[in-house]
Structure formats: C-alpha cells, structure tokens
Design a protein around this motif. Structure first.
Motif, PDB file in Angstrom:
ATOM      1  N   ILE A 216     -34.387 128.700 -12.170  1.00  0.00           N
ATOM      2  CA  ILE A 216     -35.310 128.594 -13.306  1.00  0.00           C
ATOM      3  C   ILE A 216     -36.381 129.674 -13.194  1.00  0.00           C
ATOM      4  CG2 ILE A 216     -36.972 127.114 -14.504  1.00  0.00           C
ATOM      5  CD1 ILE A 216     -35.481 124.702 -13.345  1.00  0.00           C
ATOM      6  N   LEU A 217     -36.969 129.763 -12.012  1.00  0.00           N
ATOM      7  CA  LEU A 217     -38.039 130.736 -11.806  1.00  0.00           C
ATOM      8  C   LEU A 217     -37.510 132.160 -11.922  1.00  0.00           C
ATOM      9  CD1 LEU A 217     -41.013 131.183 -11.098  1.00  0.00           C
ATOM     10  CD2 LEU A 217     -40.368 131.160  -8.680  1.00  0.00           C
ATOM     11  N   ILE A 218     -36.317 132.407 -11.406  1.00  0.00           N
ATOM     12  CA  ILE A 218     -35.740 133.751 -11.466  1.00  0.00           C
ATOM     13  C   ILE A 218     -35.542 134.194 -12.912  1.00  0.00           C
ATOM     14  CG2 ILE A 218     -33.679 135.111 -10.958  1.00  0.00           C
ATOM     15  CD1 ILE A 218     -33.406 133.454  -8.368  1.00  0.00           C
ATOM     16  N   VAL A 219     -34.956 133.329 -13.749  1.00  0.00           N
ATOM     17  CA  VAL A 219     -34.693 133.672 -15.155  1.00  0.00           C
ATOM     18  C   VAL A 219     -35.998 133.894 -15.912  1.00  0.00           C
ATOM     19  CG1 VAL A 219     -33.761 132.824 -17.338  1.00  0.00           C
ATOM     20  CG2 VAL A 219     -32.446 132.534 -15.229  1.00  0.00           C
ATOM     21  N   LEU A 220     -36.956 132.990 -15.735  1.00  0.00           N
ATOM     22  CA  LEU A 220     -38.234 133.127 -16.439  1.00  0.00           C
ATOM     23  C   LEU A 220     -38.976 134.389 -15.991  1.00  0.00           C
ATOM     24  CD1 LEU A 220     -39.425 129.404 -16.357  1.00  0.00           C
ATOM     25  CD2 LEU A 220     -38.686 130.681 -18.365  1.00  0.00           C
TER      26      LEU A 220
END
Length: 514
Positions: free
Chosen positions: A132-136
């Motif tokens: 989630i953090l990587i994509v955002l």
C-alpha cells in the motif's frame, strides 16, 4: 495467548483472558500465570537497521514536496493569475484566493476519506500491507516531478489538480507509514524482554503497559527528531539551489525555483524511502479466515458498530476530530497570511522553514527528554501541546481588530515558525501515539485509517467554515474567532473525558469478546 498484533506468535499456553492464562503444568493441573499481551516470533523481531530504515522514510517524506512548497507554488500561481482583483472564478463563482485554497483543501480531504475507507479496512489482514505504502509513494513521486511542467500563471488550473492530488498522496503515505510503528515497537528486543519478565511475574501489567507506551513514544519521537535534522540539511542544500537559479531576479525565476525545489525534494524522498521498502519485515496481520474483501468489509462493520463499547477510544476520536480541525485550519490560514506577507519569495520561505524545522527538532527532543526523565504519560505531553495550540489561535484572533499584532508583519511569521516548531509540532508525534494508546492490538491499520478519516473530515469542515467566514467578512483573520473557541473546547473535552488506563481495560474486553 496468541496475540492479535502483527508478526507476533504464541510462546506460552493459551490464555483465558487478556491478563491471566490457565496454563497446564507437567502434572496436568491448571495454574494461574500471567500471559503478556504481546507474544513474539524471532524472525519478525525488529532490527536496528529496520528501525533506522523506518526513520529514513519519514526523513524523505518530510512534507517539503507536497505539503510545503507545492501549496506555495499553487497559491503563487493563483495570485499571479488573479492580478489586482485578487479573485478568480472557481466552483461556480468569483472567490478570494484564500477561499479557493481552503476549498481545494476540503475537496482533497473529502477524497481521502473514501481512500481510507476502502484501503484501511483491508490493511490489517495478510502480509501485503507494505505494498500500500509503495504504490501510494510512487503516485506521490509522480506528482512531485509533475510540478516541473507547471510554473506559469495560465496553468493554475493544472496546478490546482496537482495540489489536490498531491495532498492526497502525501497524507495517505504518512498515515500508512505511521500505522506501522506500534507493531514495530512491540517487536523490539526490549519489549520481548519485558514480556518474558511479565510472564515470569517479575513485573506487573501496569509496568509492562508503561514500557510498551514509552517504547512507542520513543520510536515516534525519534522518527520526528531524525526527520527534523535531515530536513535542515535538505533545506540548506535548497538554499544553494535557490541562489544558483537566481530566484530573486524575476517572478518567472521564482516560479521555476519553486518547481525545481519540489522535484529536488521528491528525488530525496525516493532515495530515502528505498531502505524501508526493502528492509521492512512483512509481518503477518490477522488471518481473514475468508475472502479478504469480505473480511475487510466485516472488520469495518465491526469497528464502526462496536466502537461504542470502546468509550475512551470514541471520546478521543471526538476530541481528535475537534482539535485536529482547529490545528489543520489554523496552519492553512496562517500559511496563506505568511505567504502574502513575504510575497511568495521562495528564498525567504526557505529561510523561514529552516527556522521552523530547527525549532521543531529542539521542541520534539525537549518534549521527549522531559517525558523520559520524569516518566510522564503520553496524555500529559499531549495536553501541553493542546494548550499551545490555543495560544496560537489567541494570537491570531488579536489580528482581527488590531494591525499591531496578529500575523500582519514579517517579524510575526518568524516568531510563528519558532513557536510552532518548539511547542505545536510535537502534536504530530503525540497525537499519533495517543491513537495507538486507544487502539486494540492487531487493529492498528484499521483504527489509524478511521482516525485519519476523522482527521480529514475535520480538515474538510474547518476550511469550508473558514472560507465562508472570509467570503462574508473580507477579513482573512476572522476565522481565528472560530478556531480559538474550537481549540479551547476541544482541550477541555479531552482533558476531562479521555482516560488511557480505562481505555486499556475496554480494549481487553473488546478483543476477548471478538
């Protein structure tokens, strides 16, 4: 008892309740023995390098890109496009520049609510949460570099879009980064040792809970302190970039300088975020026991319907909503006043940021040192920050009827940066640690998402109210009436209605019933 906390596994027998466990000895008899609320699996134990990678991500995601310079660049283009009229046609009517900024904030935060509802309900399941953090973060990087193509006044509408999406990317990355720190703290060797001592009856449950709370405060405050020091170095480099671009030579140079700053800080963010993406251990969350989508929807339903049983969590949710509304809107209102006072000069704004960040480093270090030395609770430190927010709004309120004080002069914005860094910035650490204090174990991502939704809702309502006040009065300082009263009421409510010890007991009952 197998813990609900991410990455924690049982090393003792099954407990009958959150505090005591019925453990079979070699004779088959049941004996009462304390069972720590956190159990540990060595392969998920937090290492020194993983914790420093966690700090590094926050140093990169310091806000200079999409939270500081991007809003300045956006407002700068608005003022240039508006000219002497200082109004532009937006959302169906001609509006003041400050009103457009506040409305844009409201739109951004409304979209964030939807994102947190969708993503936050699923994030506590499985081991996919780091994605989630990587994509955002990748989305945020794209927005940061996108500003290189937006630095002329006729592109203010594109700038508006980058501003809104940029705020969304910044706030969501910050929330899902923050939600990882309770699990990280509870997987440290220090907490494992405390759990073992508690299981052996060498310390009480209250002593264990205090150690847990202080470890979470340590990680949160240290991350903020390290970020502040790193940000000063980044800003020092930015000053050199400003001189090389000769930003004071013309408006177009200043415009281009702001875009370059955003892109440069984005590049730093990328470099400093990579260690966390690589070194974060993918600790397992809850077992969904069914389709993850159904499990996420069920968890969201359970949280929203059962939060009434977590009265202290609910009370803090209300207080966080109100005080967060006051602070978010206060920062926006003062920011617009500050930008107009220094006429959007990127070099002077950078100097102001250096003062603010240096004060922030001193403030967070001082708060944490005092807390650690005297063994003060998270709520005590939080209350001190709340009082400082009230004082800040009180100063702004003076400016409604006086031109001598109340954010009308250059010296005041310098004083504001120092005061804000020293006494108000610790809010961003202690308010998050307070969330972890009232969050049931294993529900961190859901509850941090719910609190973010509340925070964004407050940031949606506050700017709309302030925008309406400005449009009605034509005075950019009049929102401080509303903000002063709101911050004072919020502090009184939190002071008398939120009890952390009672919250821990409610959490135990909640998890046992679940």
């Amino acid at each position: 008892m197998a813990s609900n906390d991410p990455g924690l596994a049982s090393f003792t027998a099954t407990a009958e309740d959150p505090t005591k466990g019925a453990i079979n000895d070699s004779t088959g008899a049941d004996t009462e023995s304390p069972t720590a609320p956190d159990q540990f699996d060595e392969k998920f134990e937090a290492t020194k390098w993983e914790i420093w990678a966690y700090y590094a991500y926050y140093t990169g995601n310091n806000g200079l890109t999409l939270f500081n310079f991007a809003p300045t660049a956006f407002q700068n283009l608005l003022y240039q496009a508006a000219g002497d009229s200082e109004t532009l046609y937006f959302a169906g009517r001609d509006r003041e520049i400050n009103s457009i900024v506040l409305l844009s904030n409201g739109i951004s935060f409304a979209i964030q609510i939807v994102i947190f509802l969708i993503v936050g309900s699923f994030a506590d399941f499985g081991s996919w949460r780091p994605n989630i953090l990587i994509v955002l973060s990748i989305i945020a990087y794209a927005i940061g570099f996108g500003w290189l193509g937006v630095h002329t006044e006729e592109k203010w509408r594109i700038g508006l879009g980058l501003y809104i999406v940029g705020l969304i990317a910044y706030q969501t990355t910050l929330t899902f980064w923050t939600a990882a720190f309770p699990g990280l703290a509870r997987n440290t060797p220090a907490l494992r040792e405390k759990a073992e001592r508690y299981a052996e009856g060498m310390i009480t449950r209250e002593e264990y809970d205090f150690a847990d709370s202080m470890k979470r405060n340590e990680l949160s405050n240290t991350a903020f302190y390290i970020q502040s020091l790193g940000e000063i170095v980044i800003l020092a480099v930015i000053v050199g970039i400003m001189f090389s671009l000769n930003v004071n030579a013309s408006a177009s140079n200043n415009n281009w300088g702001l875009s370059v700053l955003i892109a440069f800080a984005t590049g730093i963010w990328i470099l400093l975020s990579l260690p966390w993406f690589i070194m974060e251990k993918r600790r397992p969350g809850q077992d969904p026991r069914t389709n993850i989508v159904l499990a996420g929807c069920k968890q969201l339903w359970v949280a929203t319907t059962h939060v009434w049983k977590l009265k202290q969590s609910l009370f803090y949710l209300i207080g966080y909503f109100l005080l967060g509304d006051s602070l978010n809107t206060t920062v926006t209102v003062i920011g617009t006043l500050q930008n107009s006072i220094v006429t959007y000069n990127s070099l002077e704004l950078t100097y102001l940021l250096i003062v603010g960040i240096a004060a922030q480093a001193v403030g967070i270090y001082s708060f944490w040192s005092i807390q650690r030395r005297y063994g003060l609770s998270t709520k005590t430190m939080f209350n001190v920050v709340a009082v400082c927010i009230i004082l800040l709004n009180g100063w702004g309120m003076i400016g409604i009827w006086s031109q001598r004080f109340g954010f009308h002069h250059v010296w005041e914005v310098w004083a504001y940066q120092a005061f804000y860094g020293l006494f108000v910035c610790p809010w961003y650490s202690y308010s998050q640690t307070m969330i972890s204090e009232v969050t049931p174990r294993g529900k961190e991502f859901l509850f941090f998402s719910l609190f973010s939704i509340v925070g964004k809702t407050s940031a949606f309502i506050g700017p709309l109210v302030s925008s309406a006040i400005i449009d009605d009065t034509g005075n950019n300082s009049t929102p401080f009436y509303f903000l002063f009263g709101l911050s004072l009421f919020s502090f009184i409510f939190l002071l008398f209605f939120v009890d952390v010890e009672r919250s821990r007991k409610e959490q135990e009952v909640f998890l046992a019933e679940e």
